[in-house]
Scaffold this motif. Sequence first.
Motif, short mmCIF file in Angstrom:
data_model
loop_
_atom_site.label_atom_id
_atom_site.label_comp_id
_atom_site.label_asym_id
_atom_site.label_seq_id
_atom_site.Cartn_x
_atom_site.Cartn_y
_atom_site.Cartn_z
N PHE A 214 35.88 43.49 48.69
CA PHE A 214 37.19 43.65 48.15
C PHE A 214 38.04 42.55 47.87
O PHE A 214 38.07 41.59 48.48
CB PHE A 214 37.90 44.64 49.68
N ILE A 215 38.91 42.76 46.80
CA ILE A 215 39.57 41.74 46.18
C ILE A 215 40.86 42.34 46.30
O ILE A 215 41.12 43.32 45.40
CB ILE A 215 38.97 41.15 44.83
N VAL A 216 42.19 41.53 46.33
CA VAL A 216 43.48 41.66 46.08
C VAL A 216 43.84 40.56 45.18
O VAL A 216 43.72 39.27 45.56
CB VAL A 216 44.13 42.09 47.60
N SER A 217 44.31 40.81 44.22
CA SER A 217 44.93 39.84 43.14
C SER A 217 46.04 40.14 42.22
O SER A 217 46.34 41.21 42.05
CB SER A 217 43.61 39.22 42.31
N PRO A 218 46.72 39.17 41.91
CA PRO A 218 47.87 39.51 40.97
C PRO A 218 47.39 40.20 39.61
O PRO A 218 48.11 40.78 39.14
CB PRO A 218 48.57 37.95 40.80
N THR A 219 46.22 39.73 39.08
CA THR A 219 45.64 40.32 37.93
C THR A 219 44.44 40.86 38.10
O THR A 219 43.65 40.75 39.15
CB THR A 219 45.56 39.06 36.92
N ARG A 220 43.86 41.70 37.15
CA ARG A 220 42.61 42.22 37.18
C ARG A 220 41.53 41.54 37.02
O ARG A 220 41.52 40.73 35.98
CB ARG A 220 42.54 43.40 36.27
N PRO A 221 40.54 41.42 38.05
CA PRO A 221 39.32 40.56 38.07
C PRO A 221 38.24 41.22 37.06
O PRO A 221 38.10 42.48 36.58
CB PRO A 221 38.71 40.59 39.41
N ASP A 222 37.56 40.33 36.38
CA ASP A 222 36.35 40.73 35.73
C ASP A 222 35.04 40.37 36.49
O ASP A 222 34.76 39.01 36.72
CB ASP A 222 36.21 40.15 34.33
N LEU A 223 34.46 41.31 36.96
CA LEU A 223 33.26 41.10 38.02
C LEU A 223 31.90 41.11 37.28
O LEU A 223 30.82 41.44 37.92
CB LEU A 223 33.27 41.94 38.98
N THR B 212 35.17 49.03 40.80
CA THR B 212 36.39 49.76 40.44
C THR B 212 37.68 49.00 40.51
O THR B 212 37.76 48.48 41.79
CB THR B 212 36.32 50.93 41.40
N THR B 213 38.80 49.23 39.74
CA THR B 213 40.03 48.35 40.36
C THR B 213 41.21 49.46 40.55
O THR B 213 41.20 50.48 39.59
CB THR B 213 40.28 47.32 38.97
N PHE B 214 42.10 49.01 41.05
CA PHE B 214 43.39 49.96 41.06
C PHE B 214 44.47 49.04 40.91
O PHE B 214 44.53 47.82 41.40
CB PHE B 214 43.23 50.67 42.55
#
Length: 214
Positions: free
Chosen positions: A37-46, A64-66
């Motif tokens: 799980f990642i919470v971040s100010p911008t969308r990550p690229d995994l 999946t990002t939300f």
Amino acid sequence: MHGAVNMSFPALPTRDGSGPRVLWRVDRDAPAETLLFIVSPTRPDLTHLVDQAGWPAADGPGWTTFAYDRFLTALAEGDTWGFRLTANPVHHIHHKHAKEGEPTKRAAHQTPFHQTRWLLQRQEQAGFEIVRKPVERQLLERGDEHELIVRDQRPLQFRRPPAKSGREDVRFTKVTFDGRLRVTDPEVFRRTLTHGLGKAKAYGCGLMTLAPVR
């Protein structure tokens, strides 16, 4: 994992406390399943993580990002949520033979009682309160007053380059809390969710996630 998460962002947000930071946590709820799980100010690229540790040829992108803003904005005083928090409960102690005036040393809390107290001491300033159990549901005379379970304690030690000696190893203890909370100050609680709680945030601690209460 710290490095892999950082590589998910072209530019990392500031870590000076002025804004939200990248928080992450690894959950292993089943022997054959690992969730990041990642919470971040911008969308990550995994993409790189899927290539190294996932199934690049499988259907779908592998993650999946939300959008988090709408959820955070909707939080209100009195809301009740189930929560999970992996944290690094610590306190400061003096060396056994320390002289007067010497600095204290950070040490991990080792027992569920002290780990629980660590979280309870921070709940008010973090914008929430752990829900208290009715007296008839308390199984113990002491230490069972709240809807809270302490589990999965893991002492970790690893070397961070360019460290060479054991004395320079990174050492800390991860503890996972599962429980039920009530929002007392939505603005402060939003900061807790986006800035993290406690130490060792770079190493998978501090991220609290919420789930609807059944």
